[in-house]
Scaffold this motif. Structure first.
Motif: not given
Lengths: 313, 395
Positions: A127-129, A188-189, A112-113, A168-171
């Protein structure tokens, strides 16, 4: 001579404080990014006071949700090499060094985003995936009679590792255009939780000493390595892509590069005996995981649900 | 909506903080000295290494004595992480490396034999020379079979082909002879001894040891492989546990305390571990009367090595042996109660054989073994279990 611990191919991590320092730097940067976004969010609050008539469907203070999925190609970046073999005097060194196959296997990711656009074109995105990553390396050993070169045995191992994570990316994303087609870049990270890890081994060999010049397929083996892989991973992410307005939604394509900052091998289990260690002579290196992912996505703005004239509330 | 937005953004922030907290619990990276598994390999098809014994060199690694190509002598020095330091293959003159390896004054000592005269050599190896040189020759001791360290010197078991006798020699700490005593076999057993030494026949469990003011030796006596108890002051025989030929015999003996011993024996292929048994060292007994636990998983007439080790303050009798499945197997028994505490298997797919082990100064355990790389090339393997790994199965 000492052939067991092979010198690092890339950056040496012989000092354990270096990866730890990297981790703290990473999180510091990540938190700073969040606060920066939070500061921008505060600015967004004042920007929201603009007259509603000038707002558009992509205007400030917009929340976006969506789904995404695609494929990835990974490589393992070895930091410190290890081997079960220690070679005696007079032996050929380096024959046991692993040969990594970079970006040779595809994996999948879907998720999802959730994005918050706090300035026109600028947004922060989670952007959890769920992602699977694959990489492989080869290792080969041979034995040969000192006086009769035809008396030779060689064994080749192909090790394929499959790692599954919740990422769990955060951009922070910046869009270059306000038109229908919107190219963007983001950085991001990410932080990841391991859900499953498997290593598959395929063994082939050639036994000229027994009178065969043909390569013989010997065995296939699959071993769970959850306990031999660290439960978490983290790194930095950078990428680019575009979206295209399609009705109330946007469809898009993006490519991201995930650069792992942590050694994924669980050092406590490195030489703990199992079929891989004493059976196929595989001792995992200290390695970081890097991945190129390509995803398609569909996102929709949340505020359209409550606004008939597309004006954000 | 603004409030909702702000709450959602704060959610991002909290999620990041939670992830940070989780990351603090991650495991440390690998420490090479704490645990390892090593196989000492060369690419020569014709090479065959058969490890015999290991000794810890203080805090500075290990020294391994090995046979090479049947009964030649090979020594290997490795560091505390199991990495190769140096090795040396002795000239063909020096054969039959004898189990019994000693670290004294920064030097390593072991016994071997002259291939023609059969005389016994005391060899000395050091890190400085990276070779082994003759320190002393014992012309009257032939066919050395086993050596062990005792409180005031060393015991050396050998076979005298002239008198058909097993011989025990006591050496002082400077390797000078204190006394020697012979025990009659009553028949010529040179052939099975040569088969044992050259590995063309069965390996036989020769060993020596100390039990207070009594020494014991396992060797040929009165037609059979028997365990002899002798007086520590002069070597005179006190008692015996008779075997039957070399088909029934003791395979390891470890003195615990008082009259208590931990033993293992075999009887026509079957193996029995006796974790604690009271023995009268002045009696005449029969090995088959020693009751213990059957272990059909062990190889027929298995070689067994046993030691008393300290695991987290608890006294543990540890037996190392080899299974029919080609694994090294450790049995840990409570030395006080004689009850099994745990077992630990090592080795997969390719054959592994346990040879010896030493408990290290950091609480770990190093197991010396013989493996067949690719199922066919005989090589030395060394496995170190960390202190925690030892506690996990033996405490």
């Amino acid at each position: 001579m000492n052939f067991g611990r092979i010198p690092p191919q890339f950056n040496s991590l012989s000092n354990q404080s270096i990866p730890r320092m990297r981790k703290y730097l990473f999180f510091t940067a990540w938190i700073l990014a969040l606060f920066w976004g939070f500061g921008a969010f505060a600015q967004g609050k004042s920007a929201k006071r603009k007259p509603p008539s000038k707002a558009s469907s992509t205007d400030i203070n917009q929340w976006w949700v969506g789904i995404r999925g695609g494929m990835n190609f990974s490589s393992a970046s070895p930091q410190q090499a290890y081997s079960i073999f220690s070679y005696l005097q007079g032996s050929t060194a380096g024959d046991n060094e692993k040969s990594y196959n970079d970006f040779a296997h595809s994996g999948l990711q879907f998720g999802f985003s959730l994005g918050y656009e706090f300035l026109s074109g600028m947004s922060i995105n989670m952007l959890p995936s769920y992602a699977s990553y694959r990489f492989s390396y080869d290792n080969a050993f041979h034995w040969q009679d000192s006086e009769n070169a035809d008396k030779r045995v060689s064994t080749n191992y192909n090790f394929e590792t499959r790692l599954q994570y919740i990422d769990l990316p955060l951009t922070i994303k910046y869009e270059f255009s306000t038109g229908k087609l919107k190219p963007y870049i983001q950085a991001g990270g990410y932080y990841s939780f391991l859900t499953d890890a498997i290593k598959k081994v395929e063994t082939t060999g050639k036994d000229q000493a027994s009178g065969s010049d043909e390569e013989i397929h010997v065995t296939e083996l699959s071993v769970g390595i959850d306990d031999r892989t660290k439960k978490n991973n983290y790194g930095i992410i950078g990428g680019l892509g575009f979206t295209y307005n399609l009705g109330n939604a946007r469809v898009g394509l993006e490519a991201n590069y995930l650069y792992g900052l942590q050694n994924l091998d669980n050092g406590e289990m490195k030489f703990m005996d199992n079929q891989l260690i004493s059976g196929t002579y595989d001792v995992p290196d200290d390695y970081n995981l890097n991945s190129l992912s390509i995803s398609m996505q569909v996102i929709i703005p949340l505020k359209f649900i409550t606004s008939k004239d597309y004006v954000p509330l | 909506m603004n409030q909702i937005s702000q709450k959602l953004y704060k959610g991002f922030l909290y999620a990041a903080m939670v992830l940070m907290a989780i990351s603090c619990g991650e495991v440390e990276d690998y420490t090479p000295e704490s645990s390892f598994m090593k196989i000492y390999n060369d690419e020569k098809f014709e090479s065959a290494y058969i490890p015999m014994d290991i000794v810890q060199a203080g805090d500075n690694g290990f020294f391994i004595l090995s046979a090479f190509d049947a009964w030649n002598t090979y020594i290997l020095r490795v560091d505390e992480a199991g990495e190769f330091m140096w090795d040396y293959t002795l000239e063909d003159t020096y054969v039959n490396p004898t189990q019994g390896l000693f670290y004294k004054d920064d030097a390593f000592y072991f016994f071997c034999m002259d291939d023609l005269s059969l005389a016994t050599y005391l060899m000395k190896a050091t890190d400085a020379t990276k070779t082994a040189e003759v320190d002393r020759t014992y012309g009257n001791i032939i066919y050395p079979l086993h050596a062990s360290a005792i409180s005031d010197g060393f015991l050396l078991e050998s076979y005298d082909r002239e008198s058909y006798s097993t011989q025990l020699t006591k050496l002082n700490t400077d390797f000078n002879t204190v006394w020697e005593e012979k025990y009659e076999v009553e028949q010529d057993v040179e052939e099975p001894i040569i088969s044992h030494l050259t590995r063309i026949g069965n390996r036989l469990p020769f060993f020596t040891g100390e039990a207070g003011n009594t020494y014991f030796l396992n060797g040929y006596y009165n037609y059979s492989l028997s365990l002899l108890f002798v007086d520590a002051s002069d070597g005179k025989q006190k008692g015996v546990i008779n075997g039957f030929r070399d088909e029934s015999a003791l395979s390891s003996v470890l003195y615990l305390d008082g009259n208590n011993y931990a033993m293992s024996r075999y009887d026509f292929g079957n193996n029995i571990i006796i974790p604690k048994s009271e023995i009268n060292t002045t009696d005449i007994g029969i090995s088959t009367e020693l009751e213990g636990n059957d272990h059909p998983e062990m190889t027929p007439n298995a070689m067994v090595h046993s030691e008393l080790i300290d695991v987290n303050g608890k006294s543990i009798t540890l037996f190392a042996t080899t299974t029919k499945a080609g694994e090294m197997l450790l049995y840990a028994y409570d030395a006080l109660s004689g009850k099994l505490v745990g077992t630990h298997h090592l080795g997969n797919i390719n054959p592994y054989e346990a040879v010896d082990f030493v408990d290290t100064s950091d609480g770990g355990l190093v197991i010396l073994g013989n493996t067949f790389v690719n199922g066919r090339f005989s090589r030395i393997t060394l496995t170190k279990l960390s202190e925690q790994e030892v506690i996990d199965f033996a405490y």
